[in-house]
Design a protein around this motif. Structure first.
Motif, short mmCIF file in Angstrom:
data_model
loop_
_atom_site.label_atom_id
_atom_site.label_comp_id
_atom_site.label_asym_id
_atom_site.label_seq_id
_atom_site.Cartn_x
_atom_site.Cartn_y
_atom_site.Cartn_z
N UNK A 186 -35.16 -3.95 -31.12
CA UNK A 186 -35.26 -5.06 -32.07
C UNK A 186 -33.90 -5.75 -32.18
N UNK A 187 -33.89 -7.06 -32.23
CA UNK A 187 -32.63 -7.81 -32.25
C UNK A 187 -32.33 -8.29 -33.66
N UNK A 188 -31.08 -8.08 -34.09
CA UNK A 188 -30.58 -8.60 -35.36
C UNK A 188 -29.55 -9.68 -35.06
N UNK A 189 -29.66 -10.79 -35.76
CA UNK A 189 -28.76 -11.93 -35.55
C UNK A 189 -27.82 -12.05 -36.75
N UNK A 190 -26.50 -12.03 -36.49
CA UNK A 190 -25.49 -12.04 -37.55
C UNK A 190 -24.68 -13.33 -37.52
N UNK A 191 -24.56 -13.96 -38.70
CA UNK A 191 -23.59 -15.02 -38.92
C UNK A 191 -22.49 -14.44 -39.79
N UNK A 192 -21.25 -14.45 -39.29
CA UNK A 192 -20.17 -13.70 -39.92
C UNK A 192 -19.07 -14.66 -40.40
N UNK A 193 -18.64 -14.45 -41.64
CA UNK A 193 -17.46 -15.12 -42.17
C UNK A 193 -16.42 -14.04 -42.47
N UNK A 194 -15.36 -14.00 -41.68
CA UNK A 194 -14.34 -12.96 -41.82
C UNK A 194 -12.98 -13.56 -41.46
N UNK A 195 -12.34 -14.25 -42.41
CA UNK A 195 -11.10 -14.97 -42.10
C UNK A 195 -9.96 -14.08 -41.62
N UNK A 196 -9.91 -12.84 -42.11
CA UNK A 196 -8.75 -11.99 -41.81
C UNK A 196 -8.95 -11.09 -40.59
N UNK A 243 -22.26 -3.07 -44.48
CA UNK A 243 -21.12 -3.93 -44.16
C UNK A 243 -19.87 -3.25 -44.69
N UNK A 244 -18.89 -3.02 -43.82
CA UNK A 244 -17.61 -2.44 -44.23
C UNK A 244 -16.49 -3.42 -43.91
N UNK A 245 -15.60 -3.58 -44.89
CA UNK A 245 -14.50 -4.53 -44.75
C UNK A 245 -13.23 -3.86 -45.29
N UNK A 246 -12.25 -3.57 -44.42
CA UNK A 246 -11.00 -2.97 -44.88
C UNK A 246 -9.87 -4.01 -44.92
N UNK A 247 -10.28 -5.27 -44.97
CA UNK A 247 -9.30 -6.36 -45.00
C UNK A 247 -9.02 -6.79 -46.44
N UNK A 248 -7.96 -7.62 -46.60
CA UNK A 248 -7.59 -8.05 -47.94
C UNK A 248 -8.28 -9.36 -48.35
N UNK A 249 -9.17 -9.84 -47.51
CA UNK A 249 -9.89 -11.06 -47.85
C UNK A 249 -11.40 -10.77 -47.83
N UNK A 250 -12.11 -11.58 -48.59
CA UNK A 250 -13.56 -11.44 -48.67
C UNK A 250 -14.18 -11.76 -47.32
N UNK A 251 -15.18 -10.96 -46.93
CA UNK A 251 -15.94 -11.20 -45.70
C UNK A 251 -17.42 -11.10 -46.03
N UNK A 252 -18.23 -11.84 -45.31
CA UNK A 252 -19.67 -11.81 -45.56
C UNK A 252 -20.43 -11.91 -44.25
N UNK A 253 -21.64 -11.36 -44.27
CA UNK A 253 -22.53 -11.49 -43.11
C UNK A 253 -23.90 -11.93 -43.61
#
Length: 262
Positions: A186-196, A243-253
């Motif tokens: 099964x295929x999952x399609x991700x749109x990612x916002x991750x500035x850092x 979703x795991x984010x170890x960055x100092x900026x907000x990220x979303x998927x």
């Protein structure tokens, strides 16, 4: 070969057995026999079409809940097999209706009305089940009416404060449950916002499981989402998206579970 009406007649006592064993299989569930359509069978009475509709719904529940019915002291396998066999005969042994071209029939109008009434009952049952089984995902899924088209979810994860990352800090973590059945291909399609930088996504069997390896995803270009196989995200049968984010900026998927073959 049995006729439809003969199959329905032979299925009646087996349904009564089913309702008896349903209460044994689900001793803490009030009116457990209604999981298998006891009220619908009672309401159908001697009318073949409504009874057949109730029988087919009961057979689907038997297939979904067979393991519970077969627990020690439960319904014998032979009776379950025979009930499913009779339901299959009743489903395929319809009654031929000869109609001249351009003419309607009372039977056709009745069928449409009965199917519309059945759909209304299913919608009501689904809504009630989402409340009654809000703590039991497996039971809720049995009653769920799946929407058309791809499933969509959004997740956002942000560090506790800018510049707060340390060598021992745990990454920000967000989890959501996907309703779709995720076969390995099964295929999952991700749109990612991750500035850092890149973030990690994975599939888990349970929301509190240790993170699976998953995949790292960088920010995606507009209209060019990342496509990932479910098999690359976690174990077979997993439906919790992490979703795991170890960055100092907000990220979303934003994730879309594409239809089978999509």
């Amino acid at each position: 070969m049995l006729s439809r009406d003969e199959a329905l007649d032979q299925a009646r006592p087996l349904l009564q057995d089913l309702f008896f064993y349903a209460k044994k299989a689900y001793p803490t569930t009030p009116h457990a026999d209604d999981l298998f359509g006891h009220r619908a069978v009672t309401a159908a009475g001697d009318s073949p079409l409504p009874f057949n509709t109730a029988l087919q719904a009961a057979a689907q529940q038997v297939q979904a809940r067979e393991a519970a019915l077969l627990k020690p002291g439960g319904m014998p396998q032979a009776k379950i097999t025979e009930l499913l066999r009779l339901a299959a005969i009743a489903q395929t042994s319809g009654v031929d209706v000869n109609v001249a071209h351009g003419e309607g029939t009372v039977e056709t109008d009745q069928y449409v009305g009965q199917f519309n009434a059945l759909w209304t009952q299913l919608v009501t049952l689904n809504a009630a089940a989402q409340v009654a089984y809000r703590a039991d995902d497996a039971l809720r899924r049995l009653f769920r009416l799946y929407p058309d088209g791809p499933e969509e979810r959004s997740l956002t994860a942000e560090a506790s404060a800018p510049g707060a990352k340390t060598a021992t800090a745990a990454p920000a973590r967000r989890v959501t449950r996907l309703d779709s059945t995720l076969s390995p291909d099964r295929i999952l399609s991700f749109t990612v916002t991750a500035p850092a930088g890149a973030v990690r996504v994975a599939l888990l069997l349970l929301p509190d499981d240790a993170p699976a390896p998953g995949v790292a995803l960088a920010a995606t270009a507009p209209r060019h989402p990342a496509r990932v196989l479910a098999a690359d995200l976690g174990p077979a049968g997993a439906q919790y998206l992490l979703l795991e984010n170890d960055l100092d900026q907000k990220a979303s998927v934003n994730v879309r579970v594409l239809p089978v073959g999509g």
